[in-house]
Write a protein that holds these residues in place. Sequence first.
Motif, PDB file in Angstrom:
ATOM      1  N   GLU A 165      -3.481  -6.912  -3.539  1.00 43.65           N
ATOM      2  CA  GLU A 165      -3.530  -6.381  -4.906  1.00 43.65           C
ATOM      3  C   GLU A 165      -2.133  -6.196  -5.491  1.00 43.65           C
ATOM      4  OE1 GLU A 165      -4.245  -1.899  -6.484  1.00 43.65           O
ATOM      5  OE2 GLU A 165      -5.824  -2.710  -5.189  1.00 43.65           O
ATOM      6  N   GLU A 166      -1.178  -5.754  -4.682  1.00 41.49           N
ATOM      7  CA  GLU A 166       0.153  -5.471  -5.218  1.00 41.49           C
ATOM      8  C   GLU A 166       1.109  -6.662  -5.183  1.00 41.49           C
ATOM      9  OE1 GLU A 166       2.482  -2.361  -3.388  1.00 41.49           O
ATOM     10  OE2 GLU A 166       2.469  -3.359  -1.462  1.00 41.49           O
ATOM     11  N   LEU A 167       0.785  -7.719  -4.465  1.00 43.99           N
ATOM     12  CA  LEU A 167       1.695  -8.864  -4.365  1.00 43.99           C
ATOM     13  C   LEU A 167       2.087  -9.465  -5.720  1.00 43.99           C
ATOM     14  CD1 LEU A 167       0.534 -10.740  -1.147  1.00 43.99           C
ATOM     15  CD2 LEU A 167       2.775  -9.728  -1.582  1.00 43.99           C
ATOM     16  N   PRO A 168       1.167  -9.630  -6.670  1.00 42.74           N
ATOM     17  CA  PRO A 168       1.594 -10.178  -7.965  1.00 42.74           C
ATOM     18  C   PRO A 168       2.662  -9.340  -8.662  1.00 42.74           C
ATOM     19  CG  PRO A 168      -0.785 -10.334  -7.760  1.00 42.74           C
ATOM     20  CD  PRO A 168      -0.299  -9.508  -6.600  1.00 42.74           C
ATOM     21  N   LEU A 220       4.883  -7.452  -7.115  1.00 47.01           N
ATOM     22  CA  LEU A 220       6.129  -7.660  -6.363  1.00 47.01           C
ATOM     23  C   LEU A 220       6.798  -8.957  -6.801  1.00 47.01           C
ATOM     24  CD1 LEU A 220       5.097  -6.521  -2.779  1.00 47.01           C
ATOM     25  CD2 LEU A 220       6.979  -5.584  -4.127  1.00 47.01           C
ATOM     26  N   MET A 221       5.997 -10.005  -6.995  1.00 45.80           N
ATOM     27  CA  MET A 221       6.558 -11.281  -7.454  1.00 45.80           C
ATOM     28  C   MET A 221       7.120 -11.149  -8.863  1.00 45.80           C
ATOM     29  SD  MET A 221       4.088 -14.208  -5.795  1.00 45.80           S
ATOM     30  CE  MET A 221       2.561 -13.640  -6.503  1.00 45.80           C
ATOM     31  N   GLU A 222       6.428 -10.404  -9.725  1.00 43.29           N
ATOM     32  CA  GLU A 222       6.912 -10.182 -11.089  1.00 43.29           C
ATOM     33  C   GLU A 222       8.204  -9.365 -11.068  1.00 43.29           C
ATOM     34  OE1 GLU A 222       7.271 -10.283 -15.170  1.00 43.29           O
ATOM     35  OE2 GLU A 222       5.974 -11.485 -13.896  1.00 43.29           O
ATOM     36  N   LEU A 223       8.282  -8.367 -10.195  1.00 40.83           N
ATOM     37  CA  LEU A 223       9.507  -7.578 -10.062  1.00 40.83           C
ATOM     38  C   LEU A 223      10.672  -8.485  -9.674  1.00 40.83           C
ATOM     39  CD1 LEU A 223      11.002  -4.817  -9.880  1.00 40.83           C
ATOM     40  CD2 LEU A 223      10.353  -4.807  -7.463  1.00 40.83           C
ATOM     41  N   GLN A 224      10.443  -9.361  -8.707  1.00 43.46           N
ATOM     42  CA  GLN A 224      11.494 -10.280  -8.265  1.00 43.46           C
ATOM     43  C   GLN A 224      11.955 -11.161  -9.422  1.00 43.46           C
ATOM     44  OE1 GLN A 224      13.022 -11.045  -4.706  1.00 43.46           O
ATOM     45  NE2 GLN A 224      14.228 -11.130  -6.549  1.00 43.46           N
ATOM     46  N   SER A 225      11.017 -11.586 -10.250  1.00 43.87           N
ATOM     47  CA  SER A 225      11.344 -12.433 -11.398  1.00 43.87           C
ATOM     48  C   SER A 225      12.118 -11.656 -12.468  1.00 43.87           C
ATOM     49  CB  SER A 225      10.051 -13.002 -11.980  1.00 43.87           C
ATOM     50  OG  SER A 225      10.294 -13.709 -13.150  1.00 43.87           O
ATOM     51  N   THR A 241       2.295  -0.493  -8.591  1.00 43.67           N
ATOM     52  CA  THR A 241       2.520  -1.433  -9.677  1.00 43.67           C
ATOM     53  C   THR A 241       4.035  -1.516  -9.812  1.00 43.67           C
ATOM     54  OG1 THR A 241       0.466  -0.782 -10.734  1.00 43.67           O
ATOM     55  CG2 THR A 241       2.059  -1.961 -12.103  1.00 43.67           C
ATOM     56  N   TRP A 242       4.617  -2.538  -9.194  1.00 45.96           N
ATOM     57  CA  TRP A 242       6.064  -2.636  -9.071  1.00 45.96           C
ATOM     58  C   TRP A 242       6.771  -2.898 -10.391  1.00 45.96           C
ATOM     59  CZ3 TRP A 242       8.361  -0.567  -5.170  1.00 45.96           C
ATOM     60  CH2 TRP A 242       7.606  -0.325  -4.024  1.00 45.96           C
ATOM     61  N   THR A 243       6.030  -3.232 -11.408  1.00 47.61           N
ATOM     62  CA  THR A 243       6.622  -3.457 -12.724  1.00 47.61           C
ATOM     63  C   THR A 243       6.415  -2.261 -13.649  1.00 47.61           C
ATOM     64  OG1 THR A 243       4.593  -4.592 -13.362  1.00 47.61           O
ATOM     65  CG2 THR A 243       6.431  -5.970 -12.587  1.00 47.61           C
ATOM     66  N   LYS A 260      23.014  -5.726  -2.319  1.00 48.05           N
ATOM     67  CA  LYS A 260      21.839  -5.871  -3.180  1.00 48.05           C
ATOM     68  C   LYS A 260      20.877  -4.727  -2.907  1.00 48.05           C
ATOM     69  CE  LYS A 260      20.568  -9.947  -4.826  1.00 48.05           C
ATOM     70  NZ  LYS A 260      19.768 -11.081  -5.058  1.00 48.05           N
ATOM     71  N   ILE A 261      20.086  -4.418  -3.892  1.00 45.48           N
ATOM     72  CA  ILE A 261      18.982  -3.489  -3.690  1.00 45.48           C
ATOM     73  C   ILE A 261      17.873  -4.298  -3.025  1.00 45.48           C
ATOM     74  CG2 ILE A 261      17.249  -2.060  -4.832  1.00 45.48           C
ATOM     75  CD1 ILE A 261      19.376  -1.813  -7.141  1.00 45.48           C
ATOM     76  N   VAL A 262      17.262  -3.730  -1.992  1.00 43.40           N
ATOM     77  CA  VAL A 262      16.198  -4.422  -1.272  1.00 43.40           C
ATOM     78  C   VAL A 262      14.906  -3.620  -1.386  1.00 43.40           C
ATOM     79  CG1 VAL A 262      15.395  -5.217   0.994  1.00 43.40           C
ATOM     80  CG2 VAL A 262      17.808  -5.464   0.361  1.00 43.40           C
ATOM     81  N   VAL A 263      13.839  -4.314  -1.738  1.00 44.16           N
ATOM     82  CA  VAL A 263      12.492  -3.756  -1.693  1.00 44.16           C
ATOM     83  C   VAL A 263      11.830  -4.438  -0.502  1.00 44.16           C
ATOM     84  CG1 VAL A 263      10.278  -3.584  -2.882  1.00 44.16           C
ATOM     85  CG2 VAL A 263      12.399  -3.315  -4.172  1.00 44.16           C
ATOM     86  N   LEU A 264      11.669  -3.684   0.582  1.00 48.58           N
ATOM     87  CA  LEU A 264      11.144  -4.207   1.842  1.00 48.58           C
ATOM     88  C   LEU A 264       9.687  -3.796   1.973  1.00 48.58           C
ATOM     89  CD1 LEU A 264      11.647  -5.592   4.600  1.00 48.58           C
ATOM     90  CD2 LEU A 264      12.388  -3.336   5.449  1.00 48.58           C
ATOM     91  N   ASN A 265       8.811  -4.782   1.860  1.00 52.94           N
ATOM     92  CA  ASN A 265       7.372  -4.544   1.816  1.00 52.94           C
ATOM     93  C   ASN A 265       6.721  -5.038   3.109  1.00 52.94           C
ATOM     94  OD1 ASN A 265       4.591  -6.120   0.932  1.00 52.94           O
ATOM     95  ND2 ASN A 265       4.785  -4.115   0.000  1.00 52.94           N
ATOM     96  N   PHE A 266       5.912  -4.174   3.726  1.00 51.34           N
ATOM     97  CA  PHE A 266       5.118  -4.556   4.894  1.00 51.34           C
ATOM     98  C   PHE A 266       3.674  -4.728   4.447  1.00 51.34           C
ATOM     99  CE2 PHE A 266       8.777  -2.382   6.695  1.00 51.34           C
ATOM    100  CZ  PHE A 266       9.168  -3.289   7.663  1.00 51.34           C
TER     101      PHE A 266
END
Length: 166
Positions: A73-76, A78-83, A153-155, A57-63
């Motif tokens: 600020e960026e967590l939403p 990241l959650m949208e990207l996961q969705s 902005t992960w999306t 899998k591709i992994v986006v590893l966020n600290f």
Amino acid sequence: MERSLRKTRKIWIGLALLLALVGCDRGQHPRQVEKKAPTFSISNDSGSVDLSKYRGKIVVLNFWATWCPPCIEELPTLMELQSRMPQVAVIAVSTDEDADAYKRFLADHHLNLTTVRDGQQRISSMYGTFRYPETYVIDRNGILRRKFIGPQTWTSPEIVDYLSKL
């Protein structure tokens, strides 16, 4: 006249050297990029992650940390990207030392992505991370492909396109 020309030339050379040193610097190229991502396994009351189990899998590893406004600020996104991209595994590693603050944050914000707390910052140290948020993109073969420093902005079309081509 010749003395003035030499002085002008020295000034231009000095300016060119200065620009080469700082003007074009976009940051240090992370030494891990294009190498195997450091593997880790962590388990605590908020969850567990074994990076080796994400191979394929591709992994986006966020600290991140709860006390870090840019992280929050960026967590939403990241959650949208996961969705939007279920083929991408988003793993958020909190560097919070305070377990209670972390638990309160999770309860208040209902994060719908994989998150664990690494209060001793053992994992972030393995990656050379000390500024939050910092995020690493790891390809299907476990190779670290990219490092992002600061909130993203992960999306965004650019990031989604990049991830879809890995």
